[in-house]
Design a protein around this motif. Structure first.
Motif, short mmCIF file in Angstrom:
data_model
loop_
_atom_site.label_atom_id
_atom_site.label_comp_id
_atom_site.label_asym_id
_atom_site.label_seq_id
_atom_site.Cartn_x
_atom_site.Cartn_y
_atom_site.Cartn_z
N GLU A 47 0.84 -1.19 0.00
CA GLU A 47 0.00 0.00 0.00
C GLU A 47 0.87 1.24 0.00
N ASN A 48 0.28 2.34 -0.47
CA ASN A 48 0.98 3.62 -0.52
C ASN A 48 1.03 4.25 0.87
N VAL A 49 2.22 4.73 1.28
CA VAL A 49 2.38 5.28 2.63
C VAL A 49 2.75 6.76 2.62
N VAL A 50 2.54 7.47 1.49
CA VAL A 50 2.71 8.92 1.46
C VAL A 50 1.47 9.56 0.83
N LEU A 51 1.22 10.82 1.21
CA LEU A 51 0.09 11.54 0.65
C LEU A 51 0.42 12.03 -0.75
N GLY A 52 -0.57 11.87 -1.66
CA GLY A 52 -0.40 12.35 -3.03
C GLY A 52 -1.75 12.73 -3.61
N TYR A 53 -1.73 13.66 -4.55
CA TYR A 53 -2.97 14.10 -5.19
C TYR A 53 -3.50 13.06 -6.17
N ARG A 54 -4.81 12.97 -6.25
CA ARG A 54 -5.45 12.10 -7.25
C ARG A 54 -5.20 12.63 -8.66
N ASN A 55 -5.35 13.94 -8.82
CA ASN A 55 -5.13 14.61 -10.10
C ASN A 55 -3.74 15.25 -10.09
N TYR A 56 -2.85 14.79 -10.96
CA TYR A 56 -1.48 15.28 -10.96
C TYR A 56 -1.41 16.78 -11.21
N GLN A 57 -2.40 17.36 -11.89
CA GLN A 57 -2.35 18.79 -12.17
C GLN A 57 -2.43 19.63 -10.89
N HIS A 58 -2.93 19.04 -9.81
CA HIS A 58 -3.00 19.78 -8.56
C HIS A 58 -1.62 20.05 -7.98
N TYR A 59 -0.60 19.34 -8.46
CA TYR A 59 0.76 19.62 -8.00
C TYR A 59 1.26 20.98 -8.50
N GLU A 60 0.61 21.53 -9.53
CA GLU A 60 1.05 22.84 -10.03
C GLU A 60 0.82 23.94 -9.01
N ASN A 61 -0.16 23.76 -8.15
CA ASN A 61 -0.43 24.73 -7.08
C ASN A 61 -0.29 24.03 -5.73
N ASN A 62 0.87 23.46 -5.52
CA ASN A 62 1.11 22.55 -4.40
C ASN A 62 1.54 23.34 -3.16
#
Length: 345
Positions: A47-62
Motif C-alpha cells: 500500500e501507498n504510505v505517502v500523501l499524493g494528489y489524485r489529479n497530478y495537475q493539482h501539483y502545479e499549485n502545491n
C-alpha cells in the motif's frame, strides 16, 4: 530491479523505481515530487504510505508541498530577509511577512533534469538544476543534484549535493507526508515516533523560531523513548497549541544512534527508520493547511500525514547557536537521508 518512465500530459516525466521485493517509489521530474511509496504491511499487503494528489495537475499549485524537494532554503526565514557579509538580501514574503520553503517559485516548482541509472542491487534517478545568482533573492549561482536510490533492503536513499560560486544560504529537504497505515486508512494519531533529541526550538505565534532552545524533559516533545503523535495533538502545552494542535518544530539531533528517527504503526505493522547526517529535523503533523484536498485515496483532513524534514536551521540566520545553513563559495554541500521501510516484529 527496474525503472519505468511515463509521460504526464506531455510536459512532465514520472519515474517508478521497483526493487526485487516489489516495493516501489513513484515521483515526478516536476519538483522531484514523490507521489507514492508502496511498501508491505505485516500481511505483505502493498500500500501507498505517502500523501499524493489524485489529479497530478493539482501539483502545479502545491501549497502544501506534498512530496517535494524544498530549496533553496527549507523552513521559514524571519521577515523574509537575511544579512550575509554585511549585505542584506530581501526574499519573497510568501508566508505572512516571512519567507517559506524557497518562495512560491522554489525548487518545488521547477522541472528538474533527470538521469536514470541501474545497478545489480539499485535503481535510481539523479535530478539536477542550476539556480542562477539572484534567483528568489538569494546570492550565488548554485548547481544542485538530488539523487533518489532504491535498493533491495527497502531503503530509499536521498543524496543532496550542491556547490555555489558565492557564499549563500542553503539547506534542502524532502517534504513527503508519511502515513504508515497504508492508503490513508487512518490518521496518524497512533503513530509512535522516536527521535534522538534532547532539544527543540521554541516558536512564536507566527511559527518563527524565537532563538530559544527548550529541553524536551517533561514535555510532549520528549520522543527519546517513543511516544504517540496524539500526545501532542491532545496536549494543552503552549507550543503544541501554537502549532494548531500538533507539531511544527525543529529538533536538534543528538547523533548518538545510527537510526535517529523511527515511526511505527501498530495497525499495519509498518516501521520507518530514518538515518541522516543532517543536524536536525522538523516534525510536522499536517496541523491545519491540508484540509479537504482531493488525494489519491480520498479527501484530506487534519493530521493525515507526518513530515520528517531533515535539514539545518534557518534560525541560524538570525540567532546564534543553531545549525548553520551558510554554504560558502566553492564549498560542497553534501547531505544524505536514508528511509528504511520494514515490519515491526
Amino acid at each position: 530491479m527496474k525503472i519505468e518512465t511515463h509521460s504526464i500530459d506531455g510536459k512532465w516525466k514520472r519515474y517508478t523505481l521497483i526493487n526485487n521485493n516489489n516495493m516501489s517509489i513513484r515521483f515526478l521530474d516536476f519538483g522531484g515530487i514523490i507521489t507514492e511509496i508502496n511498501v508491505p504491511d505485516r500481511n505483505q499487503q502493498l500500500e501507498n504510505v505517502v500523501l499524493g494528489y489524485r489529479n497530478y495537475q493539482h501539483y502545479e499549485n502545491n501549497t502544501n508541498f506534498l512530496g517535494t524537494i524544498i530549496g533553496r532554503v527549507a523552513g521559514r526565514i524571519k521577515d523574509a530577509s537575511f544579512t550575509l557579509n554585511n549585505k542584506t538580501y530581501m526574499l519573497e514574503a510568501n508566508n505572512n511577512t516571512h519567507h517559506l520553503h524557497g518562495g512560491s517559485k522554489g525548487f518545488h516548482q521547477i522541472i528538474w533534469k533527470t538521469k536514470p541509472f541501474q545497478t545489480e542491487n539499485t535503481v535510481g534517478v539523479t535530478l539536477t538544476h542550476r539556480s542562477h545568482d539572484g534567483e528568489g533573492g538569494y546570492p550565488g549561482t548554485v548547481d544542485v543534484a538530488v539523487t533518489y536510490t532504491l535498493n533491495n533492503k527497502n531503503e530509499l536513499i536521498i543524496d543532496y549535493f550542491a556547490t555555489s560560486n558565492k557564499t549563500t544560504a542553503f539547506t534542502l529537504t524532502n517534504h513527503s507526508y508519511f502515513n504508515l497505515t497504508g492508503n490513508l486508512a487512518q490518521n496518524i494519531h497512533n503513530h509512535v515516533v522516536t527521535i534522538d533529541s534532547d532539544t527543540f526550538v521554541e516558536l512564536s505565534e507566527e511559527l518563527i523560531p524565537t532563538g530559544k532552545k527548550l529541553h524536551v524533559e517533561n514535555t510532549p516533545f520528549d520522543f527519546r523513548e517513543g511516544r504517540k503523535i496524539a500526545d501532542g495533538i491532545n496536549s494543552t502545552y503552549s507550543q503544541n497549541i501554537m502549532a494548531n494542535n500538533g507539531y511544527d518544530h525543529y529538533f536538534i539531533l543528538n547523533q548518538r544512534k545510527q537510526a535517529v528517527i523511527c515511526i511505527k504503526d501498530e495497525t499495519s505493522g509498518r516501521k520507518l527508520t530514518v538515518k541522516t547526517n543532517q543536524p536536525g529535523v522538523v516534525l510536522y503533523t499536517a496541523n491545519s493547511s491540508i484540509d479537504n484536498l482531493e488525494l489519491e485515496k480520498g479527501r484530506s483532513k487534519q493530521h493525515l500525514g507526518v513530515c520528517l524534514e531533515t535539514q539545518a536551521s534557518p534560525a541560524s540566520l538570525h540567532h546564534e547557536g543553531f545549525p548553520t545553513i551558510i554554504l560558502k563559495a566553492d564549498a560542497t554541500y553534501k547531505k544524505q537521508t536514508v528511509y528504511t521501510f520494514g515490519i515491526e516484529e
